[in-house]
Design a protein around this motif. Structure first.
Motif, mmCIF file in Angstrom:
data_model
loop_
_atom_site.group_PDB
_atom_site.id
_atom_site.type_symbol
_atom_site.label_atom_id
_atom_site.label_comp_id
_atom_site.label_asym_id
_atom_site.label_seq_id
_atom_site.Cartn_x
_atom_site.Cartn_y
_atom_site.Cartn_z
ATOM 1 N N LEU A 269 5.640 49.224 -11.069
ATOM 2 C CA LEU A 269 6.651 49.745 -10.074
ATOM 3 C C LEU A 269 7.836 50.450 -10.749
ATOM 4 C CD1 LEU A 269 7.331 49.314 -6.964
ATOM 5 C CD2 LEU A 269 8.789 47.198 -7.756
ATOM 6 N N ILE A 270 8.336 51.586 -10.165
ATOM 7 C CA ILE A 270 9.543 52.245 -10.561
ATOM 8 C C ILE A 270 10.320 52.447 -9.576
ATOM 9 C CG2 ILE A 270 8.063 53.362 -12.439
ATOM 10 C CD1 ILE A 270 8.228 55.996 -10.400
ATOM 11 N N ALA A 271 11.681 52.529 -9.819
ATOM 12 C CA ALA A 271 12.580 52.725 -8.743
ATOM 13 C C ALA A 271 13.746 53.911 -9.704
ATOM 14 C CB ALA A 271 13.362 51.672 -8.380
ATOM 15 N N PRO A 272 14.735 54.486 -8.870
ATOM 16 C CA PRO A 272 15.644 55.183 -9.522
ATOM 17 C C PRO A 272 16.370 54.267 -10.412
ATOM 18 C CG PRO A 272 15.545 55.804 -7.263
ATOM 19 C CD PRO A 272 14.614 54.867 -7.446
ATOM 20 N N HIS A 273 16.828 54.896 -11.660
ATOM 21 C CA HIS A 273 17.560 54.209 -12.430
ATOM 22 C C HIS A 273 19.075 54.008 -11.749
ATOM 23 C CE1 HIS A 273 19.016 52.104 -16.140
ATOM 24 N NE2 HIS A 273 19.936 53.072 -16.111
ATOM 25 N N ARG A 274 19.581 52.983 -11.682
ATOM 26 C CA ARG A 274 21.103 52.745 -11.301
ATOM 27 C C ARG A 274 21.462 51.447 -11.721
ATOM 28 N NH1 ARG A 274 21.740 56.112 -7.183
ATOM 29 N NH2 ARG A 274 23.790 55.262 -6.275
ATOM 30 N N ASP A 275 22.693 51.301 -11.992
ATOM 31 C CA ASP A 275 23.453 50.396 -12.528
ATOM 32 C C ASP A 275 24.733 49.711 -11.793
ATOM 33 O OD1 ASP A 275 23.894 48.149 -14.168
ATOM 34 O OD2 ASP A 275 24.580 49.164 -15.942
ATOM 35 N N PRO A 276 24.616 48.877 -10.958
ATOM 36 C CA PRO A 276 23.572 48.149 -10.518
ATOM 37 C C PRO A 276 22.698 48.804 -9.571
ATOM 38 C CG PRO A 276 25.350 47.426 -9.484
ATOM 39 C CD PRO A 276 25.851 48.664 -10.118
ATOM 40 N N ASN A 277 21.459 47.950 -9.413
ATOM 41 C CA ASN A 277 20.477 48.495 -8.232
ATOM 42 C C ASN A 277 21.114 47.986 -7.002
ATOM 43 O OD1 ASN A 277 18.185 50.219 -8.882
ATOM 44 N ND2 ASN A 277 17.558 48.531 -10.307
ATOM 45 N N THR A 278 20.496 48.335 -6.050
ATOM 46 C CA THR A 278 20.930 47.690 -4.619
ATOM 47 C C THR A 278 20.451 46.584 -4.568
ATOM 48 O OG1 THR A 278 18.602 48.515 -3.574
ATOM 49 C CG2 THR A 278 20.745 49.985 -3.360
ATOM 50 N N PRO A 279 20.776 45.322 -3.880
ATOM 51 C CA PRO A 279 20.235 44.216 -3.963
ATOM 52 C C PRO A 279 18.832 44.108 -3.467
ATOM 53 C CG PRO A 279 22.506 44.283 -2.760
ATOM 54 C CD PRO A 279 22.137 45.585 -2.816
ATOM 55 N N VAL A 280 18.568 45.016 -2.579
ATOM 56 C CA VAL A 280 17.036 44.881 -2.151
ATOM 57 C C VAL A 280 16.211 45.362 -3.175
ATOM 58 C CG1 VAL A 280 15.387 46.054 -0.423
ATOM 59 C CG2 VAL A 280 17.587 45.067 0.148
ATOM 60 N N LEU A 281 16.427 46.579 -4.033
ATOM 61 C CA LEU A 281 15.742 46.919 -5.031
ATOM 62 C C LEU A 281 15.615 45.740 -6.110
ATOM 63 C CD1 LEU A 281 16.125 50.698 -5.457
ATOM 64 C CD2 LEU A 281 14.178 49.493 -4.975
ATOM 65 N N ALA A 282 16.982 45.299 -6.427
ATOM 66 C CA ALA A 282 16.747 44.358 -7.448
ATOM 67 C C ALA A 282 15.849 43.171 -7.324
ATOM 68 C CB ALA A 282 18.304 43.917 -7.824
ATOM 69 N N ALA A 283 15.817 42.683 -5.855
ATOM 70 C CA ALA A 283 14.894 41.668 -5.506
ATOM 71 C C ALA A 283 13.416 42.055 -5.540
ATOM 72 C CB ALA A 283 15.239 41.253 -3.927
ATOM 73 N N LEU A 284 13.245 43.344 -5.170
ATOM 74 C CA LEU A 284 11.834 43.904 -5.435
ATOM 75 C C LEU A 284 11.272 43.970 -6.802
ATOM 76 C CD1 LEU A 284 9.638 45.260 -3.688
ATOM 77 C CD2 LEU A 284 10.442 47.527 -4.396
ATOM 78 N N LEU A 285 12.129 44.495 -7.683
ATOM 79 C CA LEU A 285 11.883 44.689 -9.067
ATOM 80 C C LEU A 285 11.655 43.243 -9.749
ATOM 81 C CD1 LEU A 285 14.181 47.352 -10.051
ATOM 82 C CD2 LEU A 285 11.747 47.733 -10.177
ATOM 83 N N ALA A 286 12.418 42.262 -9.173
ATOM 84 C CA ALA A 286 12.284 40.823 -9.756
ATOM 85 C C ALA A 286 10.869 40.093 -9.117
ATOM 86 C CB ALA A 286 13.319 39.947 -9.203
ATOM 87 N N GLU A 287 10.662 40.456 -8.213
ATOM 88 C CA GLU A 287 9.291 40.152 -7.537
ATOM 89 C C GLU A 287 7.978 40.756 -8.106
ATOM 90 O OE1 GLU A 287 8.873 37.330 -5.694
ATOM 91 O OE2 GLU A 287 11.177 37.158 -5.149
ATOM 92 N N ALA A 288 8.243 41.780 -8.406
ATOM 93 C CA ALA A 288 6.981 42.772 -9.258
ATOM 94 C C ALA A 288 6.925 42.092 -10.472
ATOM 95 C CB ALA A 288 7.434 44.294 -9.367
ATOM 96 N N GLY A 289 8.045 41.721 -11.355
ATOM 97 C CA GLY A 289 7.828 41.055 -12.443
ATOM 98 C C GLY A 289 7.188 39.702 -12.504
ATOM 99 N N ARG A 290 7.472 38.854 -11.263
ATOM 100 C CA ARG A 290 6.923 37.704 -11.199
ATOM 101 C C ARG A 290 5.119 37.779 -11.184
ATOM 102 N NH1 ARG A 290 11.343 36.895 -7.881
ATOM 103 N NH2 ARG A 290 13.090 35.532 -9.373
ATOM 104 N N VAL A 291 4.697 38.868 -10.499
ATOM 105 C CA VAL A 291 3.102 38.904 -10.128
ATOM 106 C C VAL A 291 2.535 39.778 -11.297
ATOM 107 C CG1 VAL A 291 3.522 38.845 -7.848
ATOM 108 C CG2 VAL A 291 3.538 40.830 -8.682
ATOM 109 N N SER A 292 3.333 40.375 -12.169
ATOM 110 C CA SER A 292 2.824 41.143 -13.094
ATOM 111 C C SER A 292 1.766 40.594 -14.069
ATOM 112 C CB SER A 292 3.879 41.814 -14.067
ATOM 113 O OG SER A 292 3.491 42.387 -15.172
ATOM 114 N N ASP A 293 0.935 41.453 -14.542
ATOM 115 C CA ASP A 293 -0.208 40.723 -15.525
ATOM 116 C C ASP A 293 0.538 41.039 -16.840
ATOM 117 O OD1 ASP A 293 -1.926 39.956 -13.594
ATOM 118 O OD2 ASP A 293 -3.347 41.526 -13.763
ATOM 119 N N LEU A 294 1.350 41.997 -17.111
ATOM 120 C CA LEU A 294 1.764 42.302 -18.266
ATOM 121 C C LEU A 294 3.463 41.811 -18.757
ATOM 122 C CD1 LEU A 294 0.822 46.009 -18.039
ATOM 123 C CD2 LEU A 294 -0.416 44.110 -19.121
ATOM 124 N N VAL A 295 4.184 41.500 -17.717
ATOM 125 C CA VAL A 295 5.309 41.080 -18.208
ATOM 126 C C VAL A 295 5.366 39.517 -18.550
ATOM 127 C CG1 VAL A 295 7.495 40.330 -17.475
ATOM 128 C CG2 VAL A 295 6.343 42.502 -16.734
#
Length: 295
Positions: A269-295
């Protein structure tokens, strides 16, 4: 000025005033007037135009970078203020390569369970379009290859590594086999994803490295079309394991691992690099990390 910047971005994206106006849901005279007002405010000409759109001026090219940043920042401000007051809500748009749509469903399921007030839109697109959609603010995140073609500056969460499978009719040419080498596909009628798909380019490289000139009778940008042709008989296809297992479940088809070839490519999953991310995008990236087979 914000709405005029959005008009400018739309014209730059469409390369046509009429299509840009239609996309924005406004009249073409209103769009033209908005662009002229923006040029007057900035004191430069942004667009070459005579009887039709003639491209961006050098000043327009530089202004487009700023316009995208300003519009993205304004959306982030809106999302952060809304999250502070109401919690996560709104909409997030994910553009996914066709072979990763099962993973898009996996991410959206866990994300929606955690954040039910956020609506998700999932679009099937080639990898080459996903980066453009992120740049043009037409998508908020992408599900694509991480290590096969340049991505630029993005935030990324690796999800899985592709493992390729041959799909053939039950009892077909590879019946009883526990594995198939890429070289075994020589002379076998195939249906494959169309050439603009990055997955097809990976498959072609593997076939070429094994000395195979594929006999492709059907090409499609839809994995469903490929499976339908295999089921009707006469063809085999090659797909990543996840989508292959999903599409063949309960069907009279053989699913056989491919051996050899390139090391599997990572998808994430990729998103435009922003610091910080929007709250919604930050939550999406976090959920992707939870289901990942590689993280």
């Amino acid at each position: 000025m914000l709405n005029k910047l959005e008009m400018f971005i739309a014209v730059a994206k469409e390369g046509h005033f009429g299509r840009a106006a239609q996309a924005l849901g406004i009249t073409q005279p209103s769009l033209s007037a908005g662009i002229k007002q923006l040029e007057d405010q900035l004191g430069v000409q942004l667009i070459f135009r005579g009887s039709r759109f003639g491209g961006l001026t050098p000043e327009g090219q530089r202004a487009l970078v700023w316009a995208r940043k300003i519009v993205a920042d304004s959306r982030q401000l809106r999302d952060e203020m809304r999250a502070t007051k109401h919690g996560l809500s709104g909409q997030i748009r994910i553009a996914a390569i066709p072979t990763a749509l099962t993973w898009a469903a996996r991410i959206s399921t866990v994300f929606s369970a955690a954040h039910p007030n956020v609506k998700l839109t999932i679009l099937s697109r080639p990898s080459s379009q996903i980066l453009t959609m992120l740049d043009d603010l037409d998508a908020d995140a992408g599900l694509t290859y991480l290590d096969n073609e340049p991505l630029g500056r993005v935030s990324a969460v690796p999800l899985y590594e592709e493992r390729y499978m041959v799909v053939s009719a039950e009892g077909g040419v590879f019946a009883g086999r526990t594995s198939v080498d890429w070289s075994d596909l020589d002379g076998v009628p195939m249906c494959l994803l169309s050439p603009e798909m990055q997955n097809r380019r990976i498959i072609d490289r593997n076939l070429g490295a094994s000395g195979v000139v594929p006999q492709v009778g059907v090409e499609s940008n839809s994995t469903v079309v490929l499976i339908a042709h295999v089921q009707s008989g006469g063809w085999v296809t090659v797909l990543p394991e996840g989508v292959a297992r999903f599409l063949t479940e309960g069907k009279p088809l053989d699913l056989i691992p491919l051996s050899g070839g390139e090391v599997g490519h990572r998808v994430g999953l990729i998103a435009p690099h922003r610091d910080p991310n929007t709250p919604v995008l930050a939550a999406l990236l976090a959920e992707a990390g939870r289901v990942s087979d590689l993280v």
